[in-house]
Design an enzyme around this catalytic site. Structure first.
Site, short mmCIF file in Angstrom:
data_model
loop_
_atom_site.label_atom_id
_atom_site.label_comp_id
_atom_site.label_asym_id
_atom_site.label_seq_id
_atom_site.Cartn_x
_atom_site.Cartn_y
_atom_site.Cartn_z
N CYS A 7 0.85 -1.20 0.00
CA CYS A 7 0.00 0.00 0.00
C CYS A 7 0.89 1.25 0.00
O CYS A 7 0.57 2.24 -0.68
CB CYS A 7 -0.94 0.01 1.20
SG CYS A 7 -2.39 -1.06 1.00
N ASN A 85 1.79 -16.60 -3.79
CA ASN A 85 1.89 -17.38 -2.55
C ASN A 85 0.79 -16.92 -1.60
O ASN A 85 0.60 -15.72 -1.41
CB ASN A 85 3.26 -17.18 -1.91
CG ASN A 85 4.39 -17.65 -2.80
OD1 ASN A 85 4.29 -18.71 -3.42
ND2 ASN A 85 5.46 -16.87 -2.90
N GLY A 91 5.01 -19.37 1.73
CA GLY A 91 6.07 -18.42 1.40
C GLY A 91 5.62 -16.98 1.26
O GLY A 91 6.41 -16.13 0.86
N THR A 93 5.19 -13.41 2.24
CA THR A 93 5.84 -12.53 3.22
C THR A 93 5.21 -11.14 3.26
O THR A 93 5.36 -10.42 4.25
CB THR A 93 7.35 -12.38 2.91
OG1 THR A 93 7.51 -11.85 1.59
CG2 THR A 93 8.07 -13.72 3.02
N HIS A 96 -0.37 -8.39 1.05
CA HIS A 96 -1.16 -7.62 0.09
C HIS A 96 -1.08 -8.45 -1.19
O HIS A 96 0.04 -8.71 -1.68
CB HIS A 96 -0.55 -6.22 -0.08
CG HIS A 96 -1.26 -5.32 -1.04
ND1 HIS A 96 -1.69 -4.05 -0.70
CD2 HIS A 96 -1.60 -5.50 -2.35
CE1 HIS A 96 -2.28 -3.48 -1.76
NE2 HIS A 96 -2.22 -4.34 -2.77
N HIS A 98 -0.47 -10.21 -4.42
CA HIS A 98 0.46 -9.88 -5.50
C HIS A 98 0.73 -11.12 -6.34
O HIS A 98 0.73 -12.24 -5.85
CB HIS A 98 1.78 -9.30 -4.96
CG HIS A 98 2.45 -10.14 -3.94
ND1 HIS A 98 2.04 -10.18 -2.62
CD2 HIS A 98 3.52 -10.97 -4.02
CE1 HIS A 98 2.83 -11.00 -1.94
NE2 HIS A 98 3.73 -11.50 -2.77
N HIS A 100 3.59 -12.64 -8.74
CA HIS A 100 4.96 -12.59 -9.27
C HIS A 100 4.90 -12.95 -10.75
O HIS A 100 4.22 -13.91 -11.13
CB HIS A 100 5.83 -13.66 -8.60
CG HIS A 100 6.04 -13.50 -7.13
ND1 HIS A 100 7.18 -12.95 -6.60
CD2 HIS A 100 5.27 -13.84 -6.08
CE1 HIS A 100 7.09 -12.97 -5.28
NE2 HIS A 100 5.96 -13.51 -4.93
P1 AMP Z 1 6.01 -13.11 -1.25
O1 AMP Z 1 7.21 -13.63 -0.49
O2 AMP Z 1 5.40 -14.10 -2.20
O3 AMP Z 1 5.00 -12.49 -0.29
O4 AMP Z 1 6.56 -11.95 -2.19
C1 AMP Z 1 6.94 -10.71 -1.69
C2 AMP Z 1 7.95 -10.17 -2.65
O5 AMP Z 1 8.07 -8.78 -2.40
C3 AMP Z 1 9.34 -10.77 -2.53
O6 AMP Z 1 9.71 -11.38 -3.77
C4 AMP Z 1 10.23 -9.58 -2.18
O7 AMP Z 1 11.50 -9.64 -2.79
C5 AMP Z 1 9.40 -8.43 -2.71
N1 AMP Z 1 9.66 -7.14 -2.07
C6 AMP Z 1 9.77 -6.88 -0.75
N2 AMP Z 1 9.99 -5.57 -0.54
C7 AMP Z 1 9.99 -4.97 -1.77
C8 AMP Z 1 10.17 -3.64 -2.23
N3 AMP Z 1 10.38 -2.61 -1.38
N4 AMP Z 1 10.14 -3.40 -3.57
C9 AMP Z 1 9.95 -4.43 -4.44
N5 AMP Z 1 9.75 -5.71 -4.06
C10 AMP Z 1 9.79 -5.99 -2.75
ZN ZN Z 2 -1.81 -3.25 1.20
#
Ligand code: AMP
Ligand code: ZN
Length: 112
Positions: A7, A85, A91, A93, A96, A98, A100
């Site tokens: 966000c 994920n 996995g 993290t 929000h 998203h 990939h």
């Molecule tokens: P997930 O682990 O599937 O929740 O994916 C979260 C992704 O967000 C990971 O691949 C991180 O490398 C990526 N990520 C975390 N912080 C940032 C950021 N500031 N800008 C771009 N990607 C990020």
């Molecule tokens: Zn959010």
């Protein structure tokens, strides 16, 4: 949503390397790429993950996939993988929703 990293990225409070933006979604390069091209596509409206998708908000997911189809063509990616994920054990993290998008090389199994 407060204290949500994505966000804050959408709001421009945290910098990102933008790939695409429209009224409904935002796409930006992953900070820790796992492939030569690795970007994330997120809805602008906070949804915590796939488990929170429902009839009322599902249209944005179809829109995101149309954006993925368009942006990957513009980037010249003929082959790519789309991953989302859902939940810590899978996995996730950042809570929000998203997607990939990984491409630019022959992809190993289990990426993202
Ligand atoms: P997930 O682990 O599937 O929740 O994916 C979260 C992704 O967000 C990971 O691949 C991180 O490398 C990526 N990520 C975390 N912080 C940032 C950021 N500031 N800008 C771009 N990607 C990020
Ligand atoms: Zn959010």
């Amino acid at each position: 949503m407060e204290d949500c990293l994505f966000c804050k990225i959408i709001a421009g409070e945290i910098p990102s390397n933008k790939v695409y933006e429209d009224a409904l979604c935002y796409a930006f390069y992953d900070i820790a790429p796992q492939a030569p091209t690795h970007f994330l596509v997120v809805p602008k409206k906070h949804i915590s993950g796939v488990s929170e998708i429902c009839e009322e908000n599902a249209a944005v997911v179809a829109h995101i996939f149309s954006v993925i189809s368009k942006v990957t063509k513009e980037l010249g990616l003929a082959s790519y993988r789309v991953v989302s994920n859902c939940g810590e054990d899978a996995g996730q993290t950042v809570f929000h929703l998203h997607f990939h998008v990984l491409g630019g090389a022959r992809l190993a199994d289990g990426m993202c």
